[in-house]
Design an enzyme around this catalytic site. Sequence first.
Site: not given
Length: 354
Positions: A45-46, A95, A99, A188
Amino acid sequence: MFKVKLAKVVISLALFGTLFSIPGVPDARAADASCPNGYVGLTFDDGPSGNTTNMLNALKQAGLRATMFNVGQNAQNNKSLVSAQVAAGMWIGNHSYTHPNMTTLNSSQMSSEITRTQQTIQSITGSSPKLFRPPYGATNATLKSVVSQNGLKEVLWNVDSQDWNGASAAQIVAAVNTMKSGDVILMHDQYQTTLQAIPQIAQNLKNRGLCSGMISSTTGRAVAPDNSTTNPPNNGTKVEAENMTKGGQYTGNISSPFNGVVLYANNDLVKYTQNFATSTHNFSLRGASNNANMARVDLKIGGQTKGTFYFGGSAPAVYTLNNISHGTGNQVIELVVTADDGTWDIYIDYLEIH
């Protein structure tokens, strides 16, 4: 972006119970003989972030593929890294754009977060994600409805690496070791401990007869790859740019950093005619920017723009647009600069079709 720890702990515990209750769903794809015990879904993620290049190199060296759930604004600010993810054989997921905790938004705001990210990734890679992961794993009925309306599958996880919570590389490896076929793990993009864990993760999966797979857009579980996003094979049709027909005001040949063609201004192009027996192919372009700025060249087939290649620096690289649909028979293929603002100049080496 760093995760909110308390929210992540609460949500992760809830997801653990929820996702393990989902029955396994058989998948029609043929399993690889080297993966007798099935496939697991590695997710990051991210990104993209300052750690993305190192992460991709580690994954490629380890022979692993993963789903990268990108934040839209990070993708917009790091287009070349998104292209690099695809070129490395990774799958791209949505995603959100900024965020947020999506459950604090109304349906219109939710839709904006999702669609902006879809459009951003589409503009970079030529295709839109099929999977959506809500930040922090926070979801509700409204969000599920908006996700579905946008043609996406919501994907959570059943194993949490805890890398966001300070887990060591050894602890991350141990979390992966709990995975069974079909499971999905949360990791991540930005943590060094996660990067350090990659080689051991690969070895342990191999020892257990498991392989890294894609995530089904139907079930949300890991399945055998369908090869929709692979590195370019060596047996495709390859056409050198200097052998194509040149058009535009400033198009010319170059001998450095390779023998090829430079496109300087709007509508500078190279083109040639290709005969297609089938209507879907992957297109890989090797090129570079002539400086540190982002370079862009559009792929046109039969007069229609099918996608855009982005090159984020002067080092030659290969980027791929996957599953491009086009007409059959003789089709004119063009590589065109269409957004020149003084920083888009591009060097082109060759185009490969496979």
